[in-house]
Scaffold this active site. Structure first.
Site, PDB file in Angstrom:
ATOM      1  N   ASP A  13      -0.908 101.264  39.880  1.00 21.67           N
ATOM      2  CA  ASP A  13      -1.612 100.062  39.425  1.00 21.67           C
ATOM      3  C   ASP A  13      -2.996 100.367  38.848  1.00 21.67           C
ATOM      4  OD1 ASP A  13       0.566  98.561  40.302  1.00 21.67           O
ATOM      5  OD2 ASP A  13      -0.288  98.387  42.325  1.00 21.67           O
ATOM      6  N   LYS A  16      -2.239 101.448  33.794  1.00 25.94           N
ATOM      7  CA  LYS A  16      -1.591 102.327  32.826  1.00 25.94           C
ATOM      8  C   LYS A  16      -1.018 101.529  31.665  1.00 25.94           C
ATOM      9  CE  LYS A  16       1.065 103.598  36.229  1.00 25.94           C
ATOM     10  NZ  LYS A  16       0.382 102.968  37.377  1.00 25.94           N
ATOM     11  N   GLY A  40       5.163  97.804  37.938  1.00 23.20           N
ATOM     12  CA  GLY A  40       4.795  96.546  37.310  1.00 23.20           C
ATOM     13  C   GLY A  40       3.595  96.820  36.425  1.00 23.20           C
ATOM     14  N   HIS A  41       3.813  96.849  35.116  1.00 21.29           N
ATOM     15  CA  HIS A  41       2.749  97.205  34.180  1.00 21.29           C
ATOM     16  C   HIS A  41       2.350  95.965  33.375  1.00 21.29           C
ATOM     17  CE1 HIS A  41       4.180 101.690  34.265  1.00 21.29           C
ATOM     18  NE2 HIS A  41       3.828 101.223  35.436  1.00 21.29           N
ATOM     19  N   GLN A 232       3.903 104.441  38.654  1.00 20.86           N
ATOM     20  CA  GLN A 232       3.271 104.741  39.943  1.00 20.86           C
ATOM     21  C   GLN A 232       2.009 105.595  39.691  1.00 20.86           C
ATOM     22  OE1 GLN A 232       7.077 105.256  39.997  1.00 20.86           O
ATOM     23  NE2 GLN A 232       6.826 103.083  40.214  1.00 20.86           N
TER      24      GLN A 232
HETATM   25  P1  GDP Z   1      -0.267  99.484  36.027  1.00 17.11           P
HETATM   26  O1  GDP Z   1       0.864  99.345  36.989  1.00 17.11           O
HETATM   27  O2  GDP Z   1      -0.956 100.799  36.159  1.00 17.11           O
HETATM   28  O3  GDP Z   1       0.124  99.220  34.594  1.00 17.11           O
HETATM   29  O4  GDP Z   1      -1.333  98.363  36.453  1.00 17.11           O
HETATM   30  P2  GDP Z   1      -1.024  96.837  36.869  1.00 17.11           P
HETATM   31  O5  GDP Z   1      -0.644  96.079  35.650  1.00 17.11           O
HETATM   32  O6  GDP Z   1      -0.100  96.781  38.028  1.00 17.11           O
HETATM   33  O7  GDP Z   1      -2.437  96.395  37.425  1.00 17.11           O
HETATM   34  C1  GDP Z   1      -3.590  96.422  36.631  1.00 17.11           C
HETATM   35  C2  GDP Z   1      -4.168  95.001  36.564  1.00 17.11           C
HETATM   36  O8  GDP Z   1      -5.506  95.062  36.087  1.00 17.11           O
HETATM   37  C3  GDP Z   1      -3.431  94.087  35.605  1.00 17.11           C
HETATM   38  O9  GDP Z   1      -3.442  92.790  36.101  1.00 17.11           O
HETATM   39  C4  GDP Z   1      -4.281  94.198  34.328  1.00 17.11           C
HETATM   40  O10 GDP Z   1      -4.142  93.051  33.494  1.00 17.11           O
HETATM   41  C5  GDP Z   1      -5.654  94.287  34.907  1.00 17.11           C
HETATM   42  N1  GDP Z   1      -6.640  95.033  34.106  1.00 17.11           N
HETATM   43  C6  GDP Z   1      -6.437  96.091  33.287  1.00 17.11           C
HETATM   44  N2  GDP Z   1      -7.612  96.579  32.851  1.00 17.11           N
HETATM   45  C7  GDP Z   1      -8.581  95.816  33.399  1.00 17.11           C
HETATM   46  C8  GDP Z   1     -10.011  95.836  33.356  1.00 17.11           C
HETATM   47  O11 GDP Z   1     -10.633  96.694  32.742  1.00 17.11           O
HETATM   48  N3  GDP Z   1     -10.657  94.861  34.060  1.00 17.11           N
HETATM   49  C9  GDP Z   1     -10.007  93.915  34.781  1.00 17.11           C
HETATM   50  N4  GDP Z   1     -10.737  93.012  35.423  1.00 17.11           N
HETATM   51  N5  GDP Z   1      -8.654  93.874  34.860  1.00 17.11           N
HETATM   52  C10 GDP Z   1      -7.963  94.817  34.197  1.00 17.11           C
HETATM   53  P1  IMO Z   2       3.040 100.985  39.063  1.00 17.57           P
HETATM   54  O1  IMO Z   2       3.870 101.717  38.045  1.00 17.57           O
HETATM   55  C1  IMO Z   2       1.686 100.732  43.221  1.00 17.57           C
HETATM   56  C2  IMO Z   2       4.503 102.039  46.313  1.00 17.57           C
HETATM   57  C3  IMO Z   2       5.077 100.977  47.240  1.00 17.57           C
HETATM   58  C4  IMO Z   2       5.290 101.809  48.498  1.00 17.57           C
HETATM   59  C5  IMO Z   2       5.725 103.152  47.929  1.00 17.57           C
HETATM   60  C6  IMO Z   2       7.225 103.355  47.919  1.00 17.57           C
HETATM   61  O2  IMO Z   2       2.954  99.525  38.829  1.00 17.57           O
HETATM   62  O3  IMO Z   2       1.726 101.651  39.257  1.00 17.57           O
HETATM   63  P2  IMO Z   2       9.199 102.402  46.383  1.00 17.57           P
HETATM   64  O4  IMO Z   2       9.672 101.001  46.159  1.00 17.57           O
HETATM   65  O5  IMO Z   2       8.805 103.113  45.149  1.00 17.57           O
HETATM   66  O6  IMO Z   2      10.151 103.198  47.219  1.00 17.57           O
HETATM   67  O7  IMO Z   2       7.864 102.243  47.299  1.00 17.57           O
HETATM   68  O8  IMO Z   2       5.211 103.215  46.622  1.00 17.57           O
HETATM   69  N1  IMO Z   2       4.693 101.768  44.857  1.00 17.57           N
HETATM   70  C7  IMO Z   2       3.719 101.387  44.043  1.00 17.57           C
HETATM   71  N2  IMO Z   2       2.427 101.075  44.289  1.00 17.57           N
HETATM   72  N3  IMO Z   2       2.147 100.712  41.951  1.00 17.57           N
HETATM   73  C8  IMO Z   2       3.433 101.028  41.676  1.00 17.57           C
HETATM   74  O9  IMO Z   2       3.909 101.136  40.417  1.00 17.57           O
HETATM   75  C9  IMO Z   2       4.292 101.358  42.745  1.00 17.57           C
HETATM   76  N4  IMO Z   2       5.591 101.694  42.840  1.00 17.57           N
HETATM   77  C10 IMO Z   2       5.816 101.950  44.133  1.00 17.57           C
HETATM   78  O10 IMO Z   2       4.169  99.932  47.447  1.00 17.57           O
HETATM   79  O11 IMO Z   2       4.049 101.992  49.151  1.00 17.57           O
HETATM   80 MG    MG Z   3       1.493  98.111  38.580  1.00 17.31          MG
END
Ligand code: GDP
Ligand code: IMO
Ligand code: MG
Length: 432
Positions: A13, A16, A40-41, A232
């Site tokens: 998270d 990316k 979840g991106h 991840q």
């Molecule tokens: P990923 O899994 O690495 O793609 O990240 P996620 O989407 O799960 O979580 C990142 C969250 O931060 C999302 O809700 C983005 O919309 C938000 N986000 C990304 N860049 C920024 C930033 O620079 N500032 C803030 N406040 N939110 C951001």
């Molecule tokens: P993105 O791509 C954050 C964590 C789960 C759990 C562990 C194992 O959005 O960054 P799994 O279902 O993969 O067997 O769970 O890994 N986990 C993540 N945490 N971002 C993710 O993906 C994750 N994918 C799995 O919360 O601790």
């Molecule tokens: Mg994510």
């Protein structure tokens, strides 16, 4: 220009998705190569927010090919849902999606195994998986005898194979229940329904399925620009992360070649994505975790709730010991520091520069989670800044203390910072 890789250097998270969307503009192909619908991106532009889990975050550039490579585990129902949600919001993916016939398929028994095994404490606490069947599917892949790849969905012997696997899984599932109460909840697999459902999914996915390895190797020969999107984060890597509190794939830089089939010599730029602080979802040690109002404030300002499971994310200060480790492991050429805006308004900001383990100062990331659980972070305290920075678009315009924080972070990690993000939207980005 050869391949660029985007990898998370913390526990996932790191945002990316935002950077992949941004960098896709300069590429011909974008590839997801490990993980599955546990990811979840988020991509935000034009006032709209899109959530992706299996489809690469580059999908919003219609001229770019979106590829799901061999190392991904595919839940057909999840990917079809994603395709139709994208279609409903006007994003056409039909001509540009390619799915590897080598990728492994997630079945209902994988999710049931995930559910039954999830709260079995591994050491002190549960892993806390996303319950998407990821671990069980990778376990079957490595075990081979009960694994099904995308290509197998189209074989004449598919129904017979599923009947055999289901018979075995129906025997095994009740034995995974930890007590009688849970055993009463174990579902009996309806084999003929599963066969019919998966034949239906297979038919819908057929136009997208192909030989991804050949496609990518041809792209390499043609010197195409390829972007690889990690899912991840490196600390969740099954071999190099905080085992056993990890995911079941190589989510650090080491997984790129295995998952995509692209030779390592082609990777020239490896962008390590980090938050300006740290978050983690699920169980496992987290040395800089904050259990106070500062942690709550970061969660509120950063909207730190899981994209997939909506669980509140655990929040803490930036851990430069961990990121120095993962950035070296993944060969990161640079850092992209995300969500810096979340840190506005703190009087002081802590940066973890070393750990104390059993009275000794250490600079390395321990290999054993019990040791990691015992370390105490050693912090440097830096002055914060009060200004909101979400409208800043050039590095020079950042508050002095924000620049000092970034400079020190970069120094301790040992990598240059090439991108700074100050908000979720595409344009809220500072490229240095
Ligand atoms: P990923 O899994 O690495 O793609 O990240 P996620 O989407 O799960 O979580 C990142 C969250 O931060 C999302 O809700 C983005 O919309 C938000 N986000 C990304 N860049 C920024 C930033 O620079 N500032 C803030 N406040 N939110 C951001
Ligand atoms: P993105 O791509 C954050 C964590 C789960 C759990 C562990 C194992 O959005 O960054 P799994 O279902 O993969 O067997 O769970 O890994 N986990 C993540 N945490 N971002 C993710 O993906 C994750 N994918 C799995 O919360 O601790
Ligand atoms: Mg994510």
């Amino acid at each position: 220009m050869p391949a660029t890789c985007v990898i998370g250097l913390q526990w996932g998270d790191e945002a990316k998705g935002k950077i992949v969307d941004l960098l896709t503009a300069k590429n011909d192909v974008v590839v997801r190569y490990q993980g599955g619908a546990n990811a979840g991106h988020t991509v935000v532009f034009g006032g709209n927010k899109y959530k992706l889990s299996l489809i690469p975050s580059g999908v919003f550039r219609p001229e770019v090919k979106s590829v799901i490579a061999s190392g991904v585990v595919i839940d057909p129902e999840a990917i079809l849902g994603e395709i139709s949600r994208l279609r409903a919001s006007g994003v056409e993916i039909e001509k540009n999606l390619l799915i590897s016939e080598r990728a492994h398929v997630i079945f209902p028994w994988h999710k049931e195994e995930d559910r039954l095994m999830n709260d079995v404490g591994v050491r002190n606490e549960a892993i806390g998986t996303t319950l998407r069947g990821i671990g069980p599917c990778y376990r079957d892949k490595v075990g081979r005898s009960t694994a099904v790849r995308v290509g197998d969905l189209y074989r004449a012997d598919f129904p017979e194979r599923i009947r055999k696997i289901c018979a075995l899984k129906n025997q095994q599932l009740p034995s995974l229940a930890k007590n009688e109460e849970t055993r009463a909840t174990v579902v009996t697999l309806d084999v003929e329904k599963i066969i019919a459902d998966y034949q239906n999914y297979a038919e819908q996915l057929k136009p997208f399925v192909g030989d991804v390895v050949n496609y990518l190797l041809d792209a390499v020969d043609a010197d195409k620009n390829i972007l690889l999107e990690g899912a991840q984060g490196s600390l969740l890597d099954v071999d190099y992360g905080t085992f056993p509190y990890v995911t079941s794939s190589n989510s650090s830089g080491v997984g790129i070649t295995a998952g995509s089939g692209i030779p390592a010599t082609f990777f020239k730029r490896i962008v390590g994505i980090v938050k300006a602080y740290t978050t983690r979802v699920g169980g496992g040690p987290f040395p800089t975790e904050l259990h106070d109002e500062i942690g709550d404030r970061i969660r509120d300002r950063g909207n730190e709730y899981g994209t997939v499971t909506r669980r509140p994310r655990r929040c803490g200060w930036f851990d430069a010991v961990a990121v120095r480790y993962t950035s070296r492991l993944g060969g990161a050429t640079e850092l992209s520091v995300m969500l810096l805006d979340v840190l506005s308004g703190f009087e002081t900001i802590n940066l973890c520069v070393a750990y104390e383990l059993d009275g000794k100062r250490i600079n390395y990331f321990p290999s054993d989670v019990d040791d990691l659980a015992r370390v105490k972070p050693i912090y440097e305290t830096l002055p914060g800044w009060s200004e909101e920075i979400t409208d800043v678009r050039s590095y020079d315009d950042l508050p002095e203390n924000a620049k000092k924080y970034l400079a020190r972070l970069s120094e301790v990690v040992g990598k240059p910072i090439s991108i700074v993000s100050v908000g979720p939207s595409r344009d809220q980005t500072i490229i240095r």
